[in-house]
Structures are given as C-alpha cells and as structure tokens.
Enzyme design. Structure first.
Site, short mmCIF file in Angstrom:
data_model
loop_
_atom_site.label_atom_id
_atom_site.label_comp_id
_atom_site.label_asym_id
_atom_site.label_seq_id
_atom_site.Cartn_x
_atom_site.Cartn_y
_atom_site.Cartn_z
N GLU A 113 56.64 0.81 75.78
CA GLU A 113 55.21 0.70 76.04
C GLU A 113 54.47 1.05 74.76
OE1 GLU A 113 54.25 3.37 79.29
OE2 GLU A 113 56.11 2.77 80.27
N LYS A 115 51.76 3.13 72.74
CA LYS A 115 51.22 4.48 72.91
C LYS A 115 49.72 4.38 72.73
CE LYS A 115 52.29 9.17 71.48
NZ LYS A 115 51.01 9.70 71.03
N ASP A 117 45.99 5.49 72.30
CA ASP A 117 45.47 6.63 71.56
C ASP A 117 44.14 7.10 72.17
OD1 ASP A 117 45.56 8.53 69.66
OD2 ASP A 117 44.96 7.25 68.00
N TYR A 225 52.13 6.13 84.11
CA TYR A 225 53.16 6.97 84.72
C TYR A 225 52.77 7.41 86.12
CZ TYR A 225 56.63 10.77 84.94
OH TYR A 225 57.67 11.58 85.29
N LYS A 311 56.28 6.69 66.08
CA LYS A 311 54.95 6.59 65.47
C LYS A 311 54.93 5.55 64.37
CE LYS A 311 52.60 10.12 67.34
NZ LYS A 311 51.63 11.08 66.92
N CYS A 405 20.66 18.93 44.63
CA CYS A 405 20.48 17.72 45.44
C CYS A 405 20.30 16.50 44.54
CB CYS A 405 19.28 17.89 46.35
SG CYS A 405 18.92 16.40 47.29
N CYS A 408 16.47 15.29 45.08
CA CYS A 408 15.26 16.07 44.76
C CYS A 408 15.56 17.25 43.84
CB CYS A 408 14.60 16.56 46.04
SG CYS A 408 15.54 17.86 46.85
N CYS A 423 20.83 20.35 51.51
CA CYS A 423 19.65 20.45 50.67
C CYS A 423 18.58 21.09 51.54
CB CYS A 423 19.19 19.07 50.20
SG CYS A 423 17.52 19.14 49.51
N CYS A 429 12.35 16.48 50.22
CA CYS A 429 13.50 15.69 49.78
C CYS A 429 13.39 14.28 50.39
CB CYS A 429 14.77 16.40 50.25
SG CYS A 429 16.28 15.59 49.75
#
Ligand code: AMP
Ligand code: ZN
Length: 667
Positions: A113, A115, A117, A225, A311, A405, A408, A423, A429
């Site tokens: 099967e 897997k 995720d 299952y 995997k 930053c 700015c 920042c 900014c």
C-alpha cells in the site's frame, strides 16, 4: 414509525448521505452543489423545528457548529502501533527473510500500500454508526476528536452493506494536493501566509476548537486497516475491499503481491509515479496478507512484525548558493531566503530555498558560493539539507545574519526563546506599513472594491498613504495619475472606500490587524464587547475570562490599544464614520425566559454554547456565568464540570438537558 415528519427527515438524511458518498468517496457527484445545499437546508430547518429527532450522525453535522474547548483523552481499545522503517531494498529483503523464517514457510503473500502522509486516526463504528474518532497520541492513549472528524466529507457517518456490529478502522487524515493548493492561493490572496505543508495543516486542523472552521478545511480520510474481535475477514487485502463496500475511501493503488519481485516492482513504479497521485505519499507499506500469519508473527514492543514501511528517498540535487536575501513580513518577521543557481528538481526548476531563520543558517554552516544539496520534502518550497564541504574554497566567507532591517535599517531584535528576528519599527518600516494596509483592505476585512495590494504599494510609494486611516482622506485626483490608473478606476476606488464605512464592526476589528486577532477572535470580541469604546477600555483580566481568549491574545489587544499611534488612527476612523459598534440585534423572538438567568455549561450535540446563549437572549432571558442562588436554570451538556454540577444540585437549581431547554423555549 409513521410520523411523516420523521420519515421526511430520514429520507433527506439518506439522500444526503448518498450524495456525500458519491461526491467524496466515488468522486462522481450526481447532483449540483446548489441542489445539495437546498436539501441540506431543508434538513437543517426540520431538525431545528423538531429537535426530538436529532441524531449526532445526521449529515447536517458536516457543516460544524460545535465548539470543543478541551479534547478528552481516551485509551485505545486496540493499541495503535507504529511501523518499522526500511530505507533500502536490502533492508526490505532482510525483513522478508525474517518473516519467512519465523513462519517456517517458503512463500507468503504481501499487500503493498502507499504510505499516506497525514495524521493517523482511529474510527469506532457501532451498529453502522460512527461513534468515536481518536488521534493516535502515544499509541496507547489519544485525543477524542469525534465532532471535528464528523465534518470530514469522506468519513461515512452511517455505513452501507454488510458491516460488522462493532469494529474500528484506521487511516490517515490528509489534505489532497489540489485542495491544499487552492487553500493556499486563497490565503495568499487574502494577505495571509501560506501553510507550509499538507501534513501539518491536516493534523493542526484536527485540533481546532471550532468545528465550523474544521469543516472549511479540505480534509480527506484514507483508510487502510480494520481492527476488531471476531471479524468476518481473513486477509488484509480482503479487509480493504470490504471497507470500500462499507462506504470508506480506500485508495485503489494497493496491490496483492505474491513474490519479492512484485513488491519491488510496486516500489519502483511508485517511486517514479508518486508525483502524479492526488495525495502525498512518502513510502510504501508492505504487510503480510493472511491474518493467520500476522497473528503468528505478532508485535515487538512498538510495531507489528508483519508489516514494514519502505521510505522513498527525497529527491535531491546539488547547486550553488549565490546569495541570501532577507524578506520582511507584515508583522516584521525576517525570513532569510537562499538564491540558488537554477536547477531541475522533482519536475520543477528551483531557484530559491527557504532557510527559516538564523539558527538554520548557523546549523548548516553556510558559506557564500557553497555547493549545497537541495531537497523537496513535504514542503512546497525546497530546503537546503547540506553542504559539499570538499568543494568549498579556502577563501569562502561564512554567511552572517544581518543585524539591521534591509528595508528601514532599524537594528533587528530577537526575543528570548524565539527563533525569528524582528524589525521592531512597526510604524516606519515600509513592508510592515503596506502589509497592514493590504490586510485592512482584504476581502475578509474591509473588502474595499477596486483597490488591490499593488495599488496600495503604489499609493504608499507616491507618499499618499502612511496608514489605513489615510485611505479615507484620499481624493480621486490624487490617485488617477498613478501607474495603470485613470479617472474611472480612481473614482471607483474612492467609492469603494466610502462604501467600506458600512462594513460591520466585527470585520473592522479584524481589519485593524491586531496581532493574534484573526477573524474568529475578532468576531468573539465584537460580540462580547459590542463597541470599540468598551473594548479599548477593557482590562487584561476581563479579556482572559472570555472563551477561547488566552494570555497572548489578551496581551496583544491591550498593547494595541495602549499605543498612541493606534489611538490617533482609531480616533480618525471613528470620525470618518466606520462602524465602531455592533448593529442592534433583532427583537426578541419570545419572552418565555423573561426575568430568568440561565447558566450554560458543558458540550452539546446540536448547538454550540454561543448559540445556546444567543437563544436564551432571544427568548428574553439572561446568561449568567457562575452558579448562584440567582440562577433559574442550568443548561448542562456533556462534560459539565463536577463542581458546578454539585453546586447547582446543592442550591436546588433545575438542570436542563439540551432537549429540555429546547422544549422550554418552544412552548
Ligand atoms: P511512522 O509515523 O513513520 O512511524 O509511520 C507509521 C504510520 O504510518 C502509521 O502510524 C500510520 O499512521 C501511517 N500510515 C500511512 N499509510 C499507511 C498504510 N497504508 N498502512 C499503515 N500505516 C500507514
Ligand atoms: Zn524594518
């Protein structure tokens, strides 16, 4: 049963169940969304009118409406084991040899099967009805999340065919790639950050408190299952077919294999073709097919001996790190991004990789011009996983994180315990300023017609706006000469801005962009305080008393209203005529509860607590928060606190169930 109402309700439920199944499991709807909604509405109406016929597995629960404050912990009837992993063909062959040896045979069949995720889930069915859904937790105990899972369209609430009386079925809650893409496109359009990957988003969604929010997420459930005592099944492959017949969504890719070679072929095929699947997969699970053989093999302390995961290797390429850019987000968070020499990876050209934060750069020990390995995992944006050290020149300079930053030039800050640099110049900014205005005008906030993110950017650069209050002083003449503008569109924008003055208070509150105050929290605050005046003079202590408002939100609200710049902006918004209080609600429906105060406690099957409180008020009653002799009734749901119950009993206060309460207001 010859109650015509009940018959009507049941017919609607059966029809809706069938359409749900056609749509979510078979992927072949037979009616339009509109027709479906009409039927659903008809059912909801009847259920509201005749609460005596309510059923926790009615298809109307798909849309949510219930709040779960705390998820209770339950012990799994059958332990949820994890799987051993293998990463090479050799490891897999060794496992197969071990299986054969333990069984003392030369041949055994396997089911391969994919897997899936996502987040594992255990579903309990009794008499063909879903009765409980539990997360895996530590495998021995998990969280009970039934109300949330009931909103997932592909989870059958009622089974079909010849199902066992009592069993569990396990699977994975996932988000299909397509749904994830759409969800992120919408988030980006609304000025919000996209989710990183489907898996985390799926598992995060399962723990949301508001089922209505869960219902909005494109969640799906793939099963693999069946577990129970004395089941009429003898092999894993048969169980998959049976589960499909009972109405579960079981992917069709699974395959019965009779030799090691067939298992390898399955793996090799899907290693290449997995990118074409509608869902994410990170490997293959190989299971011994016969239950008899499974039983003989048994379990180790953490996993079955009869199954193993293989995997897939994440696809990896190497390329050159050319430079690092730093992006400043709407909240001031700094994100480093690696600029790479373009390279082909898993079917797309990759030019950039995310680096998350300073720690990540330090951990990788990156130097400029390094040859780096790039991988695509579950995330959409690829990541750097390592450096080819042997190719680094001795003159290469290590990358040091910026101290100021990039937008700015303000010195960056990094709070104790946080990975991100910020920042702090929130009001000076540029990307933070425009980000806040862009959020303000977005669809779920002020929804200003004709005005988009790019125009905000242009207006800001032309010096026309510095904050969202400035929008309301704009004149068409000022903006008509901006790039790609014109008199017509300029006038439309002004009209749109004018019209936003009608946007209800709860959305104005959301639009303000108070940190941690999203749509739901804004609604909650608007409902509780009813006006800006009340909210801005509230205290931290009062805020944390509210359902679902925690320490961090309360803190952020208080800080926002304490800020002088915000105060000035809010005064202006009030002066321009934005909605700063909620519209008075409709006249009471009845006054059967006049002079009575009711306390609502616990979790209810058909109404959220907020709905019950609204019902009390619309029938002339008052909502109390604690039990005292002044309380006329307690409306008690499941899991009501024992001390509250005891106090109510002591004071002889009548306790009403949800149904009792409904009867009371219907009289
Ligand atoms: P891991 O989390 O890596 O230990 O992998 C074990 C988990 O894989 C199980 O707990 C399941 O939740 C999940 N899984 C996904 N697809 C399958 C499948 N087809 N069969 C069994 N487990 C699966
Ligand atoms: Zn800045």
């Amino acid at each position: 049963m010859n109650d015509p109402i009940l018959e009507k309700i049941q017919t609607l439920r059966e029809e809706l169940n069938q359409h749900n199944y056609d749509y979510y499991v078979l992927d072949t709807p037979t009616i339009s969304d509109y027709e479906f909604d009409q039927k659903l509405k008809a059912l909801q109406e009847l259920e509201k009118q005749y609460p005596q016929y309510n059923d926790p597995n009615s298809p109307s629960v798909r849309v949510g409406g219930q709040i779960t404050k705390n998820f209770s912990t339950v012990t799994h009837e059958f332990r949820m084991y994890s799987l051993d992993n293998s990463y090479s063909k050799e490891e897999l062959e060794e496992w197969e040899k071990r299986v054969l040896k333990l069984l003392g045979t030369e041949k055994v069949s396997f089911v391969c099967e994919l897997k899936y995720d996502g987040a594992s889930i255990d579903l309990t069915y009794r008499q063909g009805k879903l009765v409980q859904a539990t997360t895996r937790g530590d495998g021995i105990q998990g969280d009970e999340i039934t109300a949330n899972v009931r909103t997932i369209g592909s989870v059958p609430l009622t089974l079909r065919g010849d199902y066992p009386e009592d069993f569990h079925i396990r699977g994975e809650i996932i988000i299909l790639k397509e749904g994830f893409k759409k969800m992120n496109e919408q988030r980006i359009a609304e000025g919000e950050d996209p989710y990183m990957n489907p898996r985390n988003t799926a598992s995060g969604s399962l723990k949301l408190q508001d089922t209505t929010e869960v219902a909005k997420r494109p969640l799906d459930c793939l099963l693999y299952y069946v577990v129970g005592n004395n089941l009429p099944i003898h092999t894993q492959f048969e169980s998959l077919q049976k589960a499909r017949e009972w109405g579960f969504k079981v992917p069709s890719q699974s395959q019965l294999c009779h030799s090691t070679q067939e298992v390898m072929d399955f793996i090799n095929y899907w290693d290449i073709h997995r990118h074409d699947l509608p869902y994410e997969t990170d490997g293959v699970v190989i299971k011994v097919n016969e239950y008899q053989a499974q039983q003989e093999l048994g379990y180790t302390s953490k996993s079955p001996r009869w199954a193993i995961a293989y995997k897939f290797k994440a696809e990896q390429v190497s390329t050159t790190l050319e430079s690092i850019s730093y992006q400043v987000g709407r909240t001031g968070a700094i994100t480093p991004v690696a600029n790479l020499t373009p390279v082909l990876l898993a079917g797309t050209i990759v030019k950039r990789a995310s680096l998350h934060n300073a720690d990540q750069i330090a951990k990788l020990g990156l130097h400029l011009s390094d040859e780096v390995f790039v991988e695509k995992g579950g995330e959409i944006i690829p990541k750097i996983t390592g450096v080819k050290l042997e190719q680094r020149s001795s003159q290469a300079t290590p990358i040091t994180f910026i101290t100021h930053c990039p937008e700015c030039n303000t010195p960056l800050v990094r709070n104790e315990g946080e990975a991100q640099h910020y920042c702090p110049n929130a009001y000076g900014c540029p990307p933070q300023i425009t980000g806040r205005i862009q959020h303000f005008i977005s669809r779920k906030a002020m929804d200003i017609e004709g005005l988009g993110s790019e125009t905000v950017e242009l207006m800001f650069r032309a010096g026309l706006i510095h904050n969202y209050a400035d929008l309301y002083e704009l004149k068409a003449e000022q903006i008509q000469d901006l790039e790609r503008m014109g008199t017509r569109s300029a006038q439309n924008i002004i009209k749109g801005i004018e019209k936003s003055k009608e946007v209800p208070f709860e959305r104005v509150l959301f639009a303000l962009g108070i940190r941690m105050v999203g749509e739901t929290v804004a609604k909650k605050l608007a409902k509780t305080y009813k006006s800006l005046q009340a909210l801005r003079t509230t205290s931290y202590e009062a805020l944390i008393q509210i359902d679902e408002i925690g320490d961090r939100i309360a803190q952020s609200v208080i800080e926002f209203f304490a800020n002088d710049l915000n105060k000035a902006i809010l005064e202006r918004l009030e002066r321009y005529g934005l909605q700063m209080e909620i519209q008075e609600t409709e006249a009471p429906i009845s006054d059967v509860l006049k002079g009575k105060t009711l306390v609502v406690s616990g979790v209810f099957a058909r109404h959220s607590r907020d709905e019950l409180k609204a019902l009390i008020e619309s029938h002339g009653g008052k909502v109390g928060s604690s039990i005292s002799s002044k309380i006329s009734y307690v409306v008690a749901g499941e899991n009501m606190g024992p001390s509250k119950l005891e106090k109510a009993t002591q004071l002889n206060i009548p306790i009403l169930s949800e149904a009792d309460f409904e009867k009371l207001i219907l009289e």
